[in-house]
Write a protein that holds these residues in place. Structure first.
Motif, PDB file in Angstrom:
ATOM      1  N   UNK A  94       0.836  -1.191   0.000  1.00  0.00           N
ATOM      2  CA  UNK A  94       0.000   0.000   0.000  1.00  0.00           C
ATOM      3  C   UNK A  94       0.881   1.255   0.000  1.00  0.00           C
ATOM      4  N   UNK A  95       0.470   2.246  -0.754  1.00  0.00           N
ATOM      5  CA  UNK A  95       1.126   3.545  -0.618  1.00  0.00           C
ATOM      6  C   UNK A  95       0.238   4.450   0.234  1.00  0.00           C
ATOM      7  N   UNK A  96       0.868   5.335   0.930  1.00  0.00           N
ATOM      8  CA  UNK A  96       0.145   6.327   1.719  1.00  0.00           C
ATOM      9  C   UNK A  96       0.874   7.656   1.591  1.00  0.00           C
ATOM     10  N   UNK A  97       0.117   8.714   1.819  1.00  0.00           N
ATOM     11  CA  UNK A  97       0.699  10.048   1.684  1.00  0.00           C
ATOM     12  C   UNK A  97       0.034  11.010   2.651  1.00  0.00           C
ATOM     13  N   UNK A  98       0.849  11.892   3.162  1.00  0.00           N
ATOM     14  CA  UNK A  98       0.375  13.038   3.940  1.00  0.00           C
ATOM     15  C   UNK A  98       0.163  14.155   2.932  1.00  0.00           C
ATOM     16  N   UNK A  99      -1.085  14.516   2.686  1.00  0.00           N
ATOM     17  CA  UNK A  99      -1.429  15.436   1.600  1.00  0.00           C
ATOM     18  C   UNK A  99      -1.899  16.765   2.152  1.00  0.00           C
ATOM     19  N   UNK A 100      -1.319  17.834   1.655  1.00  0.00           N
ATOM     20  CA  UNK A 100      -1.838  19.162   1.935  1.00  0.00           C
ATOM     21  C   UNK A 100      -2.900  19.427   0.871  1.00  0.00           C
ATOM     22  N   UNK A 101      -4.155  19.511   1.311  1.00  0.00           N
ATOM     23  CA  UNK A 101      -5.285  19.595   0.389  1.00  0.00           C
ATOM     24  C   UNK A 101      -5.589  21.053   0.061  1.00  0.00           C
ATOM     25  N   UNK A 102      -5.917  21.300  -1.192  1.00  0.00           N
ATOM     26  CA  UNK A 102      -6.283  22.659  -1.617  1.00  0.00           C
ATOM     27  C   UNK A 102      -7.474  23.164  -0.828  1.00  0.00           C
ATOM     28  N   UNK A 103      -7.461  24.473  -0.549  1.00  0.00           N
ATOM     29  CA  UNK A 103      -8.526  25.098   0.216  1.00  0.00           C
ATOM     30  C   UNK A 103      -7.936  26.134   1.141  1.00  0.00           C
ATOM     31  N   UNK A 104      -8.789  26.818   1.828  1.00  0.00           N
ATOM     32  CA  UNK A 104      -8.304  27.810   2.775  1.00  0.00           C
ATOM     33  C   UNK A 104      -8.987  27.622   4.124  1.00  0.00           C
TER      34      UNK A 104
END
Length: 122
Positions: A94-104
Motif C-alpha cells: 500500500x502507498x500512503x501520503x500526507x497530503x496538503x489539500x487545496x482550500x483555505x
C-alpha cells in the motif's frame, strides 16, 4: 478529494525484481511524507519505506539494501524499486501520503491506496 493508485505488483520468482508505482491525484496542493506499507496474510501491516518531501528516506531493516524508494514531486508520484525479492516479501503493498489539500486554510490529511499484490515464489 484525493486518490492514490498503486500499480506494478505481480508474481515474480525469488531473486527477481519489481517496481511499484503510486500516483496521487485530486485536490492536492502539496504532498508531504509518502510511505510504502505492506501486509502479509495473517500479519499486521508494516512500514516498508518512507520518503520525506525533501527526499530523506528510511527503510525497514528487512528491506535495506534491496528496496529503493523515490518520488517525483512534479508528477505527484512515488515508486518502490524492489530487487533480490524473497518469498517473505509476499504481501499486499500500500502507498500512503500526507497530503496538503487545496482550500483555505490548507489542511493535511492522510490518504491510502487500495493496494497491489506482490507474490514471490520460491
Amino acid at each position: 478529494q484525493v486518490q492514490l493508485v498503486e500499480s506494478g505488483g505481480g508474481l515474480v520468482q525469488a531473486g527477481g525484481s519489481l517496481r511499484l508505482s503510486c500516483a496521487a491525484s485530486g485536490s492536492i496542493l502539496r504532498l508531504a511524507a509518502m510511505d510504502w506499507h505492506r501486509q502479509a496474510p495473517g500479519k499486521q501491516r508494516e512500514l516498508v519505506a518512507a520518503i520525506s518531501n525533501g527526499d530523506s528516506t528510511n527503510y525497514a531493516d528487512s528491506v535495506k539494501g534491496r528496496f529503493t524508494i523515490s518520488r517525483d514531486n512534479a508528477r505527484n508520484t512515488m515508486s518502490l524499486q524492489m530487487n533480490s525479492l524473497k518469498p517473505e516479501d509476499t504481501a499486499v503493498y500500500y502507498c500512503s501520503a500526507d497530503v496538503v489539500v487545496r482550500g483555505w486554510p490548507p489542511r493535511n490529511f492522510d490518504y491510502w491506496g487500495q493496494g497491489t499484490q506482490v507474490t514471490v515464489s520460491s
